[in-house]
Design a protein around this motif. Structure first.
Motif, PDB file in Angstrom:
ATOM      1  N   ASP A 297       0.831  -1.266  -0.167  1.00 32.02           N
ATOM      2  CA  ASP A 297       0.072  -0.253   0.147  1.00 32.02           C
ATOM      3  C   ASP A 297       0.825   1.116  -0.051  1.00 32.02           C
ATOM      4  O   ASP A 297       0.353   2.224  -0.677  1.00 32.02           O
ATOM      5  N   VAL A 298       2.046   1.094   0.530  1.00 26.97           N
ATOM      6  CA  VAL A 298       3.024   2.375   0.537  1.00 26.97           C
ATOM      7  C   VAL A 298       3.597   2.474  -0.763  1.00 26.97           C
ATOM      8  O   VAL A 298       3.495   3.566  -1.386  1.00 26.97           O
TER       9      VAL A 298
ATOM     10  N   ASN B 258       2.295   1.497  -3.637  1.00 30.01           N
ATOM     11  CA  ASN B 258       1.255   2.228  -4.549  1.00 30.01           C
ATOM     12  C   ASN B 258       0.691   3.368  -4.097  1.00 30.01           C
ATOM     13  O   ASN B 258      -0.317   3.755  -4.916  1.00 30.01           O
TER      14      ASN B 258
ATOM     15  N   ARG C  20      -1.448   3.835  -1.859  1.00 30.63           N
ATOM     16  CA  ARG C  20      -2.837   3.893  -1.536  1.00 30.63           C
ATOM     17  C   ARG C  20      -3.164   4.381  -0.164  1.00 30.63           C
ATOM     18  O   ARG C  20      -2.406   4.672   0.663  1.00 30.63           O
ATOM     19  N   TYR C  21      -4.430   4.925  -0.167  1.00 38.86           N
ATOM     20  CA  TYR C  21      -4.946   5.340   1.306  1.00 38.86           C
ATOM     21  C   TYR C  21      -4.154   6.679   1.481  1.00 38.86           C
ATOM     22  O   TYR C  21      -3.964   7.396   0.692  1.00 38.86           O
ATOM     23  N   ASP C  22      -3.847   6.784   2.899  1.00 42.39           N
ATOM     24  CA  ASP C  22      -2.963   8.061   3.088  1.00 42.39           C
ATOM     25  C   ASP C  22      -1.486   7.783   3.140  1.00 42.39           C
ATOM     26  O   ASP C  22      -0.710   8.427   3.830  1.00 42.39           O
ATOM     27  N   LEU C  23      -0.907   6.610   2.564  1.00 41.58           N
ATOM     28  CA  LEU C  23       0.253   6.223   2.541  1.00 41.58           C
ATOM     29  C   LEU C  23       0.972   6.687   1.207  1.00 41.58           C
ATOM     30  O   LEU C  23       0.577   6.692   0.127  1.00 41.58           O
TER      31      LEU C  23
ATOM     32  N   ASP D  83       6.840   7.358   3.665  1.00 42.97           N
ATOM     33  CA  ASP D  83       6.509   6.333   4.469  1.00 42.97           C
ATOM     34  C   ASP D  83       7.366   5.201   4.363  1.00 42.97           C
ATOM     35  O   ASP D  83       7.350   4.194   5.039  1.00 42.97           O
TER      36      ASP D  83
END
Lengths: 88, 280
Positions: free
Chosen positions: A37-38, A40, A42-45, A50
């Motif tokens: 997720d980091v 990509n 994604r979200y708040d990452l 990060d």
């Protein structure tokens, strides 16, 4: 923006997967799913903020670029010296 | 819950954390990721002594998913393959925005339980999960509306203050059920004295579950059994059976801790007994 160091691969020497998974080319290892997720963003990452591996890689690239600049300066200096010698 | 509960031989609830979302098959190829694999793992864990399964959902490539659709597929597979096990959905999610954290609560039927992180925590070098009080309250409100019992995840001693605060401002069914978690980052350091301290600081009447990450899984589960608590094991929290030896399955880890509990004089709780203990 997806991390430029991210690839999706279905295996390496130690793993084989049915579905291609996130692979970090900075550390040459498959990425833990949460870390993907980091990678990509994604979200708040965000990988640049990060991910310690990206940051370390970026630091290495900066250091390498600076070293190249220093080497280039040294060559310039040598060139100048040659010129000075020629003038003498 | 106290040492007297151990002496009385009260049943131990074993929760199996089957898959998680932090690591996956790259860490242990035996870790279940697809709904079908998680369903099979739930059935095997239940047969080995687990009465609760803690569930996360994933995309086909193993990456985290918080969507109701993905959780529905997982919980359907578990209900099809397991017998009577209690389904507990995770609402945790480092970096995930608040709205997606609610989605695991919205399956049909809803889970009997769901996790509720009690405050901020750090993971790795730069990752923070804020878990604001506003998010905690909104998740709890939706759990209340859907008849879901919260599993209060206590990652450090400060979160015990948050549990007390929550009990003062919200109406939770008895008993409050807190999982005491030990590991790195901003978690409470995994030392036995810290578990004793956390147990001492639980609100009166609260029941507790014990979770140690990695190599601390078995010793902290054992301590939890001795202190009258319950235990959580599984590949989400620990991918090894022994130093350098990957675990074969979630069921293997459940069976091992069930043997420890029974050796120490506490039988493992059936799902029906667990429902009674937890007030479900």
């Amino acid at each position: 923006m997806t991390c430029p160091l991210l690839e999706y691969r279905d295996g390496d020497d130690d793993h084989s997967f049915d579905v291609a998974r996130a692979y970090c080319t900075a550390v040459d290892a498959f990425v833990q799913p949460m870390r993907a997720d980091v990678c990509n963003d994604r979200y708040d990452l965000h990988h640049a903020d990060d991910c310690e591996f990206y940051r370390a890689h970026a630091d290495d690239r900066t250091a390498s670029a600076n070293a190249d600049d220093d080497a280039s300066d040294a060559n310039d200096d040598a060139s100048d010296a040659d010129d000075t010698g020629a003038d003498a | 819950m106290t040492y007297d509960d151990y002496l009385a031989g009260e049943p131990v609830i074993v929760t199996a954390a089957l898959t998680g979302g932090v690591h996956g098959k790259e860490a242990n190829p035996n870790l279940p990721e697809t709904p079908e694999e998680i369903g099979r793992a739930a059935a095997a864990a239940e047969a080995a002594g687990a009465s609760v399964v803690h569930l996360h959902a994933r995309r086909p490539n193993g990456e985290r998913s918080f969507s109701t659709e993905r959780f529905q597929a997982v919980t359907d597979a578990v209900r099809e393959q397991a017998d009577d096990v209690i389904v507990q959905h995770s609402t945790g999610g480092t970096g995930a925005p608040d709205d997606v954290r609610h989605q695991p609560l919205r399956t049909d039927p809803p889970p009997e339980m769901a996790s509720l992180d009690m405050g901020p925590l750090n993971r790795y070098e730069h990752l923070t999960s804020e878990n604001t009080r506003a998010l905690v309250d909104s998740l709890l409100a939706e759990m209340h509306d859907r008849g879901i019992k919260p599993e209060l995840e206590v990652f450090n001693d400060g979160h015990l203050n948050e549990v007390r605060g929550l009990l003062e401002r919200a109406d939770l069914a008895d008993p409050a059920y807190a999982t005491l978690i030990f590991g790195g980052g901003t978690l409470t350091p995994p030392r036995p004295g810290n578990l004793l301290n956390a147990v001492r600081n639980l609100p009166d009447g609260a029941a507790f579950n014990t979770l140690g990450f990695g190599r601390h899984q078995l010793p902290f589960a054992t301590l939890g059994v001795l202190l009258g608590g319950h235990v959580r094991v599984g590949l989400e929290d620990n991918v090894y059976r022994d130093r350098g030896e990957l675990a074969e399955s979630n069921a293997q880890l459940v069976e091992r801790v069930a043997t420890v509990a029974e050796t120490l004089g506490r039988p493992v709780a059936s799902p029906a007994e667990a429902r009674e203990i937890l007030g479900l």
